[in-house]
Design a protein around this motif. Structure first.
Motif, mmCIF file in Angstrom:
data_model
loop_
_atom_site.group_PDB
_atom_site.id
_atom_site.type_symbol
_atom_site.label_atom_id
_atom_site.label_comp_id
_atom_site.label_asym_id
_atom_site.label_seq_id
_atom_site.Cartn_x
_atom_site.Cartn_y
_atom_site.Cartn_z
ATOM 1 N N SER A 35 0.858 -1.179 0.088
ATOM 2 C CA SER A 35 0.031 0.079 0.002
ATOM 3 C C SER A 35 0.663 1.392 -0.197
ATOM 4 C CB SER A 35 -0.835 -0.031 1.312
ATOM 5 O OG SER A 35 -0.004 0.084 2.408
ATOM 6 N N GLU A 107 -12.562 3.916 -1.931
ATOM 7 C CA GLU A 107 -12.610 3.134 -0.676
ATOM 8 C C GLU A 107 -11.412 2.756 0.059
ATOM 9 O OE1 GLU A 107 -14.732 2.861 -3.373
ATOM 10 O OE2 GLU A 107 -16.317 3.895 -2.768
ATOM 11 N N ASP A 108 -10.570 1.762 -0.856
ATOM 12 C CA ASP A 108 -9.362 1.330 -0.272
ATOM 13 C C ASP A 108 -8.314 2.186 -0.133
ATOM 14 O OD1 ASP A 108 -10.539 -1.310 -0.352
ATOM 15 O OD2 ASP A 108 -9.711 -1.680 -2.627
ATOM 16 N N SER A 111 -9.002 4.107 3.119
ATOM 17 C CA SER A 111 -8.790 3.123 4.291
ATOM 18 C C SER A 111 -7.217 3.171 4.676
ATOM 19 C CB SER A 111 -9.286 1.689 3.690
ATOM 20 O OG SER A 111 -10.830 1.857 3.599
#
Length: 469
Positions: A35, A107-108, A111
């Motif tokens: 990420s 959304e990811d 987050s």
């Protein structure tokens, strides 16, 4: 060395914050290795380099939000809230940046960024809590306290001394007292003559010799009328000046006090403009000055020709002025007076309908075109668009001796225009300067981007109406 000691809390905290943020980068990468590229995908400098960049990003956010202002024995709750506000701003900016990547769903992305922001907030909040707890522990044991003196030798001064000695977490180690009225302390007060370091007229030497960081003014009620004279003697941006208010000031709400362990203190001239506003103001100064010089280039050429061929002398008038912190600089203006106008008189104030002003100079002043070259001074950092007008050393010395608190004008960059220029009439007398100084001090105490904008708008309207002088 003294100034480094003054900023030791800021230096230490910022270095430790940077290391904590960098550690947070690695910690987050261990748990979410895929990420991290979302946060910095365009900077191809390796994983460690990316960590350095994003750590600097967070540090800039915290500086802009004023998280490194007044760290000495700050309330842990206040610091928790400062870290929270800065973390929220940092996360919001990262939201905007990562949403432009389009690699994964919004959304990811949100987050991941939220979790990363929460990690940074948690680590920094814990770091700040530990630092302030340790600092408070050392203060309670009399270590790391700021060196302080008390002006006054009466009952109020003794009461303040006892409170500071009893409550070490106020952060001041009182080294002695300063006589205000020249009299030895009354034996009934409880202050020994050996505890008196000197008189008020010696305070400059005493502050330098003892490396004083805090000055507390605790005068008796009958001496309150002399407070301005006292403050004038201790006028230094490197010294934190606090007053012990009387009961009427506290209950009437006329003074905003910091109530700690029963000792109310008023901080004199706290810095009102936070770092992010100062930075924005400086960037705005540079941007507007560059644009102004480019746009007015045709006017500059026309005025240069007019000045050159209508009177003897140079096109640009240069004069030494006193700027921020008393540093001198050379101000630039289009010449509006005849050459050697002060050759026989020495330094004198400009007057309304001044006979020394040329015909072209009259219109240059009326439309304020003569001040266009000062945009160069702004670019160099000698001046700002908004601030008190800079004066010549001769007059600064004279005004300092005759006008209380005049030197406080030197705490900010002088400006092309200012609050005194838009609110007070033109004139050349000590009384006029005294009145203008009140407006300058009001500006310094209430400086903000909003106030700068108001002053600039008023200045533009003055130019349009042709009311300049």
């Amino acid at each position: 060395m003294f100034k480094l000691k003054r900023y030791r809390e800021v230096i230490f905290t910022s270095i430790l914050d940077f290391m904590i943020i960098l550690a947070g980068w690695f910690l987050f990468h261990i748990n979410y290795p895929d990420s991290m590229s979302i946060l910095i995908r365009y900077v191809d400098i390796g994983f460690f380099g990316q960590g350095m960049v994003i750590s600097m990003y967070w540090l800039v956010i915290f500086v802009v939000m004023g998280a490194y202002k007044k760290l000495y024995l700050v309330s842990r709750l206040d610091e928790f809230l400062n870290v929270l506000k800065a973390s929220i701003l940092g996360v919001l900016i990262l939201f905007f940046i990562t949403e432009q990547t389009g690699e994964i769903s919004i959304e990811d992305q949100r987050s991941i960024v939220s979790l990363y922001g929460a990690t940074i907030f948690g680590l920094l909040a814990l770091n700040r809590f530990i630092i302030r707890t340790i600092q408070r522990y050392f203060a309670q044991h009399g270590k790391g306290l700021h060196r302080a003196i008390i002006i006054g030798t009466g009952h109020a001064a003794k009461m303040a001394y006892d409170d500071l000695k009893r409550n070490k977490t106020l952060g001041m180690e009182v080294l002695g007292f300063i006589q205000f009225n020249g009299k030895a302390p009354d034996s009934s007060v409880g202050i020994k003559e050996s505890e008196v370091l000197g008189s008020l007229d010696q305070i400059g030497r005493i502050m330098n010799e003892w490396q004083i960081q805090e000055v507390l003014v605790a005068l008796e009620p009958e001496s309150k009328q002399d407070l301005v004279d006292v403050i004038s003697e201790v006028d230094s941006p490197d010294i934190s000046l606090k007053l012990l208010p009387d009961f009427y000031q506290m209950v009437s709400g006329l003074s905003k006090t910091n109530q700690i362990f029963g000792l109310p203190l008023i901080e004199v001239s706290p810095e009102p403009m936070p770092f992010w506003e100062k930075t924005t103001k400086r960037l705005f100064d540079i941007l507007v000055s560059l644009i102004a010089l480019v746009i007015t280039l045709p006017i500059i050429l026309v005025v240069s020709i007019a000045v050159k061929f209508t009177s003897k002398g140079g096109i640009i008038f240069r004069q030494v002025r006193v700027g921020m912190n008393g540093k001198t600089f050379t101000i630039l203006k289009f010449r509006t007076m005849y050459e050697n106008a002060e050759e026989n008189t020495g330094p004198v104030w400009a007057e309304e309908n001044d006979p020394r002003v040329t015909k072209v100079g009259y219109w240059l002043r009326k439309l304020r075109i003569d001040e266009i070259p000062q945009f160069i001074n702004v670019l160099k950092g000698d001046m700002s668009l908004v601030g008190p007008r800079p004066e010549r050393p001769h007059f600064v010395k004279q005004f300092t001796e005759q006008i209380p608190l005049y030197t406080r004008r030197l705490r900010v960059r002088p400006g092309i225009t200012g609050w005194a220029q838009v609110k007070w009439k033109y004139g050349g007398s000590l009384d006029t300067v005294r009145e203008k100084t009140k407006y300058d001090l009001f500006y310094i105490e209430n400086a903000s981007l909003k106030m700068d904008a108001k002053i600039l708008i008023n200045t533009i309207l003055t130019i349009i109406k042709g009311q300049g002088q």
